[in-house]
Design a protein around this motif. Sequence first.
Motif, PDB file in Angstrom:
ATOM      1  N   GLY A 143       0.884  -1.180  -0.039  1.00 27.89           N
ATOM      2  CA  GLY A 143       0.029  -0.001  -0.061  1.00 27.89           C
ATOM      3  C   GLY A 143       0.848   1.203   0.033  1.00 27.89           C
ATOM      4  N   PRO A 144       0.131   2.549  -0.056  1.00 29.52           N
ATOM      5  CA  PRO A 144      -1.138   2.502  -0.169  1.00 29.52           C
ATOM      6  C   PRO A 144      -1.982   2.102  -1.307  1.00 29.52           C
ATOM      7  CG  PRO A 144      -0.274   4.562  -0.459  1.00 29.52           C
ATOM      8  CD  PRO A 144       0.818   3.672   0.027  1.00 29.52           C
ATOM      9  N   LEU A 145      -3.000   1.271  -1.323  1.00 32.13           N
ATOM     10  CA  LEU A 145      -3.857   0.876  -2.483  1.00 32.13           C
ATOM     11  C   LEU A 145      -4.510   1.885  -3.389  1.00 32.13           C
ATOM     12  CD1 LEU A 145      -5.332  -2.508  -0.871  1.00 32.13           C
ATOM     13  CD2 LEU A 145      -2.867  -1.896  -2.236  1.00 32.13           C
ATOM     14  N   PHE A 146      -4.688   1.998  -4.334  1.00 32.03           N
ATOM     15  CA  PHE A 146      -5.274   3.098  -5.265  1.00 32.03           C
ATOM     16  C   PHE A 146      -6.020   2.120  -6.278  1.00 32.03           C
ATOM     17  CE2 PHE A 146      -0.921   2.446  -6.651  1.00 32.03           C
ATOM     18  CZ  PHE A 146      -1.254   2.798  -8.148  1.00 32.03           C
ATOM     19  N   THR A 147      -7.076   2.941  -7.222  1.00 33.86           N
ATOM     20  CA  THR A 147      -7.868   2.534  -8.213  1.00 33.86           C
ATOM     21  C   THR A 147      -7.494   3.068  -9.462  1.00 33.86           C
ATOM     22  OG1 THR A 147      -9.497   3.756  -8.052  1.00 33.86           O
ATOM     23  CG2 THR A 147      -9.811   1.851  -6.628  1.00 33.86           C
ATOM     24  N   LEU A 148      -7.476   2.378 -10.613  1.00 36.56           N
ATOM     25  CA  LEU A 148      -7.442   3.013 -11.802  1.00 36.56           C
ATOM     26  C   LEU A 148      -8.381   2.282 -12.713  1.00 36.56           C
ATOM     27  CD1 LEU A 148      -5.162   3.952 -13.628  1.00 36.56           C
ATOM     28  CD2 LEU A 148      -4.192   1.658 -13.885  1.00 36.56           C
ATOM     29  N   THR A 149      -8.911   3.063 -13.600  1.00 35.12           N
ATOM     30  CA  THR A 149      -9.730   2.886 -14.409  1.00 35.12           C
ATOM     31  C   THR A 149      -9.225   2.820 -15.839  1.00 35.12           C
ATOM     32  OG1 THR A 149     -11.554   3.712 -13.375  1.00 35.12           O
ATOM     33  CG2 THR A 149     -12.195   3.373 -15.508  1.00 35.12           C
ATOM     34  N   THR A 150      -9.222   1.552 -16.425  1.00 32.37           N
ATOM     35  CA  THR A 150      -8.593   1.244 -17.832  1.00 32.37           C
ATOM     36  C   THR A 150      -9.343   2.055 -18.897  1.00 32.37           C
ATOM     37  OG1 THR A 150      -9.818  -0.364 -18.499  1.00 32.37           O
ATOM     38  CG2 THR A 150      -7.938  -0.912 -16.882  1.00 32.37           C
ATOM     39  N   THR A 154     -12.666  -0.719 -17.190  1.00 25.21           N
ATOM     40  CA  THR A 154     -12.225  -1.887 -16.140  1.00 25.21           C
ATOM     41  C   THR A 154     -11.746  -1.271 -14.938  1.00 25.21           C
ATOM     42  OG1 THR A 154     -12.021  -3.725 -17.658  1.00 25.21           O
ATOM     43  CG2 THR A 154     -11.257  -3.886 -15.363  1.00 25.21           C
ATOM     44  N   ARG A 155     -12.283  -1.284 -13.613  1.00 28.67           N
ATOM     45  CA  ARG A 155     -11.584  -0.628 -12.534  1.00 28.67           C
ATOM     46  C   ARG A 155     -10.659  -1.652 -11.953  1.00 28.67           C
ATOM     47  NH1 ARG A 155     -15.672   1.212  -8.360  1.00 28.67           N
ATOM     48  NH2 ARG A 155     -13.639   2.330  -7.485  1.00 28.67           N
ATOM     49  N   LEU A 156      -9.203  -1.289 -11.683  1.00 24.47           N
ATOM     50  CA  LEU A 156      -8.363  -2.125 -11.052  1.00 24.47           C
ATOM     51  C   LEU A 156      -8.053  -1.696  -9.660  1.00 24.47           C
ATOM     52  CD1 LEU A 156      -6.199  -2.573 -14.019  1.00 24.47           C
ATOM     53  CD2 LEU A 156      -7.938  -4.181 -13.494  1.00 24.47           C
ATOM     54  N   LEU A 157      -7.883  -2.502  -8.723  1.00 25.31           N
ATOM     55  CA  LEU A 157      -7.077  -2.281  -7.536  1.00 25.31           C
ATOM     56  C   LEU A 157      -5.734  -2.378  -7.380  1.00 25.31           C
ATOM     57  CD1 LEU A 157      -7.610  -1.712  -4.368  1.00 25.31           C
ATOM     58  CD2 LEU A 157      -7.815  -3.909  -4.079  1.00 25.31           C
ATOM     59  N   MET A 158      -5.060  -1.124  -7.392  1.00 20.42           N
ATOM     60  CA  MET A 158      -3.392  -1.473  -7.437  1.00 20.42           C
ATOM     61  C   MET A 158      -2.721  -1.175  -6.253  1.00 20.42           C
ATOM     62  SD  MET A 158      -3.542  -1.067 -10.968  1.00 20.42           S
ATOM     63  CE  MET A 158      -1.860  -0.931 -11.362  1.00 20.42           C
ATOM     64  N   GLY A 159      -1.328  -1.634  -6.386  1.00 15.64           N
ATOM     65  CA  GLY A 159      -0.540  -1.739  -5.180  1.00 15.64           C
ATOM     66  C   GLY A 159       0.757  -1.370  -6.004  1.00 15.64           C
ATOM     67  N   THR A 160       1.649  -1.233  -4.994  1.00 14.26           N
ATOM     68  CA  THR A 160       3.206  -1.117  -5.430  1.00 14.26           C
ATOM     69  C   THR A 160       3.816  -2.103  -5.248  1.00 14.26           C
ATOM     70  OG1 THR A 160       3.024   1.430  -5.210  1.00 14.26           O
ATOM     71  CG2 THR A 160       5.348   0.576  -5.451  1.00 14.26           C
ATOM     72  N   THR A 166       1.062  -2.316  -9.692  1.00 16.59           N
ATOM     73  CA  THR A 166       0.770  -3.661 -10.218  1.00 16.59           C
ATOM     74  C   THR A 166      -0.719  -3.666  -9.825  1.00 16.59           C
ATOM     75  OG1 THR A 166       3.143  -4.223  -9.387  1.00 16.59           O
ATOM     76  CG2 THR A 166       1.191  -6.134  -9.654  1.00 16.59           C
ATOM     77  N   ALA A 167      -1.413  -4.437 -10.659  1.00 18.00           N
ATOM     78  CA  ALA A 167      -3.008  -4.414 -10.534  1.00 18.00           C
ATOM     79  C   ALA A 167      -3.049  -5.869  -9.694  1.00 18.00           C
ATOM     80  CB  ALA A 167      -3.647  -5.044 -11.822  1.00 18.00           C
ATOM     81  N   LEU A 168      -3.678  -5.998  -8.648  1.00 21.61           N
ATOM     82  CA  LEU A 168      -3.989  -6.801  -7.404  1.00 21.61           C
ATOM     83  C   LEU A 168      -5.218  -7.412  -7.725  1.00 21.61           C
ATOM     84  CD1 LEU A 168      -1.973  -5.134  -4.519  1.00 21.61           C
ATOM     85  CD2 LEU A 168      -1.000  -6.925  -6.072  1.00 21.61           C
ATOM     86  N   GLY A 169      -6.394  -6.574  -8.061  1.00 25.92           N
ATOM     87  CA  GLY A 169      -7.466  -6.842  -8.126  1.00 25.92           C
ATOM     88  C   GLY A 169      -8.368  -6.280  -9.079  1.00 25.92           C
ATOM     89  N   VAL A 170      -9.629  -6.931  -9.697  1.00 25.25           N
ATOM     90  CA  VAL A 170     -10.356  -6.337 -10.488  1.00 25.25           C
ATOM     91  C   VAL A 170     -11.605  -6.013  -9.688  1.00 25.25           C
ATOM     92  CG1 VAL A 170     -11.924  -6.443 -12.641  1.00 25.25           C
ATOM     93  CG2 VAL A 170      -9.511  -7.390 -12.486  1.00 25.25           C
ATOM     94  N   LEU A 171     -12.233  -4.569  -9.668  1.00 27.13           N
ATOM     95  CA  LEU A 171     -13.177  -4.277  -8.845  1.00 27.13           C
ATOM     96  C   LEU A 171     -14.509  -4.112  -9.912  1.00 27.13           C
ATOM     97  CD1 LEU A 171     -11.566  -1.148  -7.339  1.00 27.13           C
ATOM     98  CD2 LEU A 171     -11.938  -3.264  -6.417  1.00 27.13           C
ATOM     99  N   VAL A 172     -15.646  -5.020  -9.116  1.00 25.08           N
ATOM    100  CA  VAL A 172     -16.917  -5.139 -10.049  1.00 25.08           C
ATOM    101  C   VAL A 172     -18.023  -4.806  -8.928  1.00 25.08           C
ATOM    102  CG1 VAL A 172     -16.036  -6.608 -11.685  1.00 25.08           C
ATOM    103  CG2 VAL A 172     -17.002  -7.469  -9.666  1.00 25.08           C
ATOM    104  N   ARG A 173     -19.205  -4.378  -9.494  1.00 26.40           N
ATOM    105  CA  ARG A 173     -20.282  -4.182  -8.521  1.00 26.40           C
ATOM    106  C   ARG A 173     -20.878  -5.428  -8.365  1.00 26.40           C
ATOM    107  NH1 ARG A 173     -21.430  -1.066  -4.903  1.00 26.40           N
ATOM    108  NH2 ARG A 173     -23.931  -1.304  -5.351  1.00 26.40           N
ATOM    109  N   GLU A 174     -21.004  -6.256  -9.233  1.00 20.94           N
ATOM    110  CA  GLU A 174     -21.623  -7.749  -9.144  1.00 20.94           C
ATOM    111  C   GLU A 174     -20.781  -8.854 -10.082  1.00 20.94           C
ATOM    112  OE1 GLU A 174     -25.796  -7.299 -10.153  1.00 20.94           O
ATOM    113  OE2 GLU A 174     -25.333  -7.749 -12.298  1.00 20.94           O
ATOM    114  N   VAL A 175     -21.079 -10.138  -9.928  1.00 17.81           N
ATOM    115  CA  VAL A 175     -20.471 -11.118 -10.690  1.00 17.81           C
ATOM    116  C   VAL A 175     -21.519 -12.241 -11.035  1.00 17.81           C
ATOM    117  CG1 VAL A 175     -19.157 -12.188  -8.811  1.00 17.81           C
ATOM    118  CG2 VAL A 175     -18.111 -12.432 -11.215  1.00 17.81           C
TER     119      VAL A 175
END
Length: 224
Positions: A143-150, A154-160, A166-175
Amino acid sequence: MPTGHWIDAAIAGDLKAVFSAERTRVARAATAGVRQAGSLIQNALRQQVRAAGLGEPLAKAWQRKNYPKSFASLDAAVWVYSKSKRIHAAFGANTRIRATFGEALVIPTFQAERLGLTTSQAMSAGGRPRRWFVAGIAESKYGPLFTLTTAFGTRLLMGTVNGEPTALGVLVREVRLRKRLDLEGPPAKFSARVPQYVMNALAREERRAGTARLRLNLPSDESA
């Protein structure tokens, strides 16, 4: 005066004992047939989970109980049930999972799995590590974690990681979970075969019992 042959028929042995033995064999056959169907249902459901790649713990969550537990009965029954009912049900239908307590769901990336961010130090009731995206560990290490929109939205949860974003996760409202399990098929298939399983078991009982306990005392041709 009427003429003809007379047949002298009689039951040899204790009739009550014969009937009791027959009832016991039928009860054993009924119990064996029902338990065979239950075992096949459980095995088929477990194999579905393995084939879907959902893991051995989730496969073994399919359990079986026999009634009665330790003796034969004409009223034998088998209960096949899931200790992970909600998970099995979710993969048995096109279930939607929505974010309820947070802004979004986090789908870990391959990089997050490689970094060990999908295994919690907390243990489940079965003594196994819980598996999810562990935001606390990600925050403390990368961290600190931050978001990035491609550019594709696509919204990504980023870390260093090692100094690189580095993309650590993909953020979605539902799956939506893809249907991977057929929860109705195995019970319907093997339950329909219970009569045949019982008859097969009864045939085995008869072979073990040997000759029938009842016989007719018929006069020979010479005495007719």
